[in-house]
Structures are given as structure tokens and as C-alpha cells.
Design an enzyme around this catalytic site. Structure first.
Site, PDB file in Angstrom:
ATOM      1  N   ARG A 133     -23.709  34.027   3.746  1.00 28.53           N
ATOM      2  CA  ARG A 133     -24.986  34.450   4.309  1.00 28.53           C
ATOM      3  C   ARG A 133     -24.866  35.898   4.790  1.00 28.53           C
ATOM      4  NH1 ARG A 133     -24.056  29.178   6.316  1.00 28.53           N
ATOM      5  NH2 ARG A 133     -25.654  27.658   5.694  1.00 28.53           N
ATOM      6  N   HIS A 226     -30.077  36.891   0.310  1.00 25.43           N
ATOM      7  CA  HIS A 226     -30.230  35.447   0.080  1.00 25.43           C
ATOM      8  C   HIS A 226     -30.437  35.138  -1.402  1.00 25.43           C
ATOM      9  CE1 HIS A 226     -30.448  31.531   1.910  1.00 25.43           C
ATOM     10  NE2 HIS A 226     -31.492  31.235   1.173  1.00 25.43           N
ATOM     11  N   ARG A 229     -27.091  35.016  -2.913  1.00 28.55           N
ATOM     12  CA  ARG A 229     -26.461  33.741  -2.547  1.00 28.55           C
ATOM     13  C   ARG A 229     -26.981  32.613  -3.437  1.00 28.55           C
ATOM     14  NH1 ARG A 229     -24.415  30.538   1.868  1.00 28.55           N
ATOM     15  NH2 ARG A 229     -25.819  28.868   2.528  1.00 28.55           N
ATOM     16  N   HIS A 252     -23.810  24.053   3.781  1.00 29.10           N
ATOM     17  CA  HIS A 252     -25.042  23.303   4.021  1.00 29.10           C
ATOM     18  C   HIS A 252     -24.754  22.041   4.818  1.00 29.10           C
ATOM     19  CE1 HIS A 252     -27.478  25.138   0.445  1.00 29.10           C
ATOM     20  NE2 HIS A 252     -27.527  25.877   1.530  1.00 29.10           N
TER      21      HIS A 252
END
Length: 273
Positions: A133, A226, A229, A252
Site C-alpha cells: 500500500r 493503488h 497494487r 487482506h
């Protein structure tokens, strides 16, 4: 601090919610109470229904924003007050989620090659080769890079969780050249604004690096940290990496979130066509 506020803070903290989420949840419950001029524990299902309609129709908040308010109220009524029956009175509004238009491997290569400096190139390579991130990348320290075990440690990631990521030989080679050039002391990407006491770069610097490289590479997609990612995770899936492994690498909380990448994979779409 009121007794209710203290109770809610304790429940949030013992479930290890992030500081940012805690601030938002407490603020949203406060606004709910202020709207009716009563303590929130004195309000019932009819107030909840009325407030949701008010947020959507009068304040014209986006469904995603209302979803965040609902999550805060759910936490307050269910976890703080123990009113589990409130779930049925707090449905999430339907949110239209657009799937990101991910970068192809060729576009990622063009993006990195279009870097304007070794600093920018290294930053983009870290983003893509690890899937970290934006905030995790900013806080990455030299001590977090283990070249002996070929691992990068993500310390205090989202939800205050640590995880390990593989360090690729190509990224290690770039990191070594980058260190010889810049010689950072603490943070891998130090801010040039704080030369005496080293501090990390800001989130804006990461955004700017992505946007600038995308413009130079003539990539029309809106490239963000993002999106890089998302692209990394999707490319892993297409290369045969199982979903559980991708979940762990991304950090996650649950597999359902990771399963979104199935919808982004061209390979999986072709398999069911």
C-alpha cells in the site's frame, strides 16, 4: 469523555481498529446523536431509518460515504451496546463498484522505464514488485529489507498487522544501486525537506511519481499507487498464484476482498467464456 464514548473507544481498540477508523467511527456516531439532539443510546430503529434517508436525500452523500456512516452505527449499536437485532435496521446502501482498469505487464514496464530519476524508478519498482500500500511504502525502512532471506518486512501495516513479502532479485539489484547513489539512513525514501532529522516522503510524493511516469509513458489510464497494487495482484493470479497466498501477500483481512481480483483477471474471464 462520556461513559458511552469511552465504551465505544475501548471496543474499537480491543478489536485493533486503526486510529483513522476509530476517529471516523466516533465522529459519525456523534453526528448521528447531534442530528436528533439526544444521546445515541436513547435512539432507536426509526431514528436510524430516518437518518440514512437524510444522508442520502438531503445531504446527498454518496452511497459509499453513507456506507461508512452505517458501519460506524452498526459498530456502536451491535458491539458497544450489544443490540444485535439492529443489524436488520442498518442495511448498507447499494454501492456501484467500478472495477479498476488494470495495467498490463507491458504498461508496467513502460511506466518504470519512463521514470525521471533513480529515486522515482526505485519507488515504482517497490510498488509493483511488492504490491505494498502507499502508506506502507512511505514508511518502509532500510532495516525492513532482509537481503539474506530475500524478504521485505511490512511493519505495522493496515490494521496494525505485520507481514513478509518476497524480495525479487531485480528489485534487490535496483535497491543496491539506489542505496549507493542516495545513501538513505533510516527510511528507504527519505524526504528532502528534513535533511537534519530524516523523515519519510509524503503520500503526495508517491501519487506524483505515478502520475508523472504515466504521462511520460503516454499511458492514458489514471495511474495511482493503488492501481499498481491491483495490477500486481492480478498478474500474480494470472501467473497461477492461488488466492489464499495473494490474500496473505496483500494483507487482506478476508478472502472475499481478495476474490475481487478474479474479476480483473483476463485469464479467468477467458476460462469461463
Amino acid at each position: 469523555m462520556t461513559h458511552l464514548r469511552k465504551m465505544m473507544l475501548e471496543e474499537l481498540e480491543r478489536r485493533n481498529y486503526s486510529d483513522k477508523t476509530i476517529r471516523y467511527y466516533v465522529r459519525f456516531v456523534e453526528r448521528f446523536a447531534q442530528h436528533f439532539g439526544k444521546s445515541p443510546d436513547k435512539l432507536g430503529p426509526e431514528h436510524v431509518r430516518s437518518y440514512q434517508a437524510y444522508l442520502l436525500k438531503q445531504r446527498r452523500l454518496s452511497p459509499k460515504s453513507v456506507e461508512n456512516h452505517v458501519a460506524a452505527l452498526r459498530f456502536f449499536f451491535v458491539h458497544t451496546l450489544g443490540r444485535r437485532g439492529f443489524y436488520q435496521f442498518l442495511p448498507y446502501p447499494k454501492v456501484h463498484r467500478k472495477l479498476p482498469n488494470i495495467l498490463s505487464r507491458e504498461e508496467v514496464a513502460r511506466l518504470i522505464e519512463a521514470s525521471s530519476s533513480l529515486f522515482q524508478r526505485t519507488l515504482l519498482m517497490v510498488l509493483y514488485d511488492t504490491g505494498m500500500r502507499r502508506a506502507e511504502t512511505v514508511r518502509l525502512k532500510l532495516a525492513d529489507i532482509d537481503s539474506q532471506r530475500m524478504i521485505i518486512h511490512v511493519v505495522d501495516g493496515k490494521g496494525h498487522k505485520d507481514r513478509d513479502l518476497p524480495l525479487t532479485p531485480a528489485l534487490l539489484e535496483t535497491l543496491r544501486a539506489y542505496w549507493r547513489w542516495l545513501k538513505p539512513r533510516t527510511y528507504l525514501f527519505p524526504s528532502r525537506m528534513h535533511r537534519d532529522h530524516e523523515q519519510p516522503i509524503s503520500d503526495k510524493t508517491v501519487w506524483h511519481a505515478c502520475a508523472e511516469a504515466a504521462k511520460r509513458a503516454e499511458i492514458r489510464k489514471k495511474v495511482s499507487p493503488h492501481l499498481i497494487r491491483h495490477s500486481w495482484a492480478t498478474h500474480l493470479l494470472e501467473a497461477g498464484t492461488d488466492l489464499r497466498t495473494i490474500q496473505l501477500l496483500l494483507g487482506h483481512e478476508d478472502l472475499e476482498t481478495t476474490a475481487r481480483y478474479l474479476h480483473l483477471s483476463a485469464q479467468h474471464l477467458h476460462q469461463v467464456s
